[in-house]
Motif scaffolding. Structure first.
Motif, PDB file in Angstrom:
ATOM      1  N   LEU A   1       0.846  -1.195   0.000  1.00  0.00           N
ATOM      2  CA  LEU A   1       0.000   0.000   0.000  1.00  0.00           C
ATOM      3  C   LEU A   1       0.880   1.244   0.000  1.00  0.00           C
ATOM      4  O   LEU A   1       1.910   1.277   0.681  1.00  0.00           O
ATOM      5  N   VAL A   2       0.450   2.257  -0.744  1.00  0.00           N
ATOM      6  CA  VAL A   2       1.129   3.546  -0.741  1.00  0.00           C
ATOM      7  C   VAL A   2       0.126   4.615  -0.337  1.00  0.00           C
ATOM      8  O   VAL A   2      -0.990   4.666  -0.866  1.00  0.00           O
ATOM      9  N   TYR A   3       0.543   5.447   0.609  1.00  0.00           N
ATOM     10  CA  TYR A   3      -0.281   6.554   1.099  1.00  0.00           C
ATOM     11  C   TYR A   3       0.418   7.867   0.793  1.00  0.00           C
ATOM     12  O   TYR A   3       1.640   7.974   0.977  1.00  0.00           O
ATOM     13  N   LYS A   4      -0.332   8.854   0.368  1.00  0.00           N
ATOM     14  CA  LYS A   4       0.225  10.196   0.172  1.00  0.00           C
ATOM     15  C   LYS A   4       0.197  10.904   1.521  1.00  0.00           C
ATOM     16  O   LYS A   4      -0.851  10.979   2.169  1.00  0.00           O
ATOM     17  N   GLN A   5       1.339  11.392   1.942  1.00  0.00           N
ATOM     18  CA  GLN A   5       1.449  12.088   3.220  1.00  0.00           C
ATOM     19  C   GLN A   5       1.005  13.536   3.065  1.00  0.00           C
ATOM     20  O   GLN A   5       1.135  14.117   1.979  1.00  0.00           O
ATOM     21  N   PRO A   6       0.534  14.174   4.139  1.00  0.00           N
ATOM     22  CA  PRO A   6       0.165  15.590   4.060  1.00  0.00           C
ATOM     23  C   PRO A   6       1.382  16.506   3.978  1.00  0.00           C
ATOM     24  O   PRO A   6       1.253  17.725   3.837  1.00  0.00           O
ATOM     25  N   GLY A   7       2.556  15.968   4.034  1.00  0.00           N
ATOM     26  CA  GLY A   7       3.824  16.697   3.976  1.00  0.00           C
ATOM     27  C   GLY A   7       4.895  15.784   4.542  1.00  0.00           C
ATOM     28  O   GLY A   7       4.627  14.614   4.838  1.00  0.00           O
TER      29      GLY A   7
END
Length: 176
Positions: free
Chosen positions: A114-120
């Motif tokens: 799984l890949v998640y986009k971080q908020p920064g």
């Protein structure tokens, strides 16, 4: 992902993108294909359509740590955070890659990327494990994502694997 209960066992929704995963052995992960521990023993290349200015988290987990029919407990095999764009090699490795090692007699396991986009760029307070097997169990991708406000995964993929002759060698290497 729904057919093999990755949704809802591991994540709540099917990610929008299919994560591309290729192993040095020449095999690729393809939404539930069966691979052997021998084929997936080395670190794969992983790619997805990423925003080059964003940071991402990569999780590789086995929700069938004990056996698929026993209430599941994830065991994470790889955890990389603060990945710039899709340059996994430039991310911070919290848990080094360990290939599949389903114990003999536990049937087919699901191995989920799984890949998640971080908020920064984030500060993570998880232990840095290297190849240690300690503190990898009792892990839940969704809880991890919630803790760091990562939202739903933007990309994912998975394969199936069961015990083969490489597993005892892996356990010996890990001191397990």
């Amino acid at each position: 992902m729904e057919k093999h209960r990755v949704v809802p066992d591991v994540v709540e929704v099917v990610p929008d993108q299919i994560l591309e995963i290729k192993y040095p052995s020449g095999v690729s992960v393809n939404l539930g294909n069966e691979l052997t521990p021998t084929q997936v023993k080395d670190v794969p290349s992983v790619s997805w359509k990423a925003d080059p200015n964003a940071y991402y988290t990569l999780i590789f987990t086995d929700p069938d740590n004990r056996h698929r029919d026993v209430p599941y407990q994830e065991w994470h095999h790889w955890l990389v955070v603060n990945i710039p764009g899709n340059s996994v090699a430039k991310g911070e490795v919290l848990s080094a890659y360990i290939g599949s090692g389903p114990p003999q007699g536990t049937g087919v396991h699901r191995y989920v990327f799984l890949v998640y986009k971080q908020p920064g760029k984030l500060k993570f307070d998880e232990p840095v494990l290297g190849r240690s097997v300690e503190k990898r169990g009792n892990f839940f991708a969704t809880k991890f994502a919630n803790k760091y406000k990562l939202g739903q995964p933007v990309a994912g993929n998975f394969y199936l694997a069961q015990f083969d002759s490489y597993v005892p060698q892996l356990y010996k290497e890990l001191g397990a």
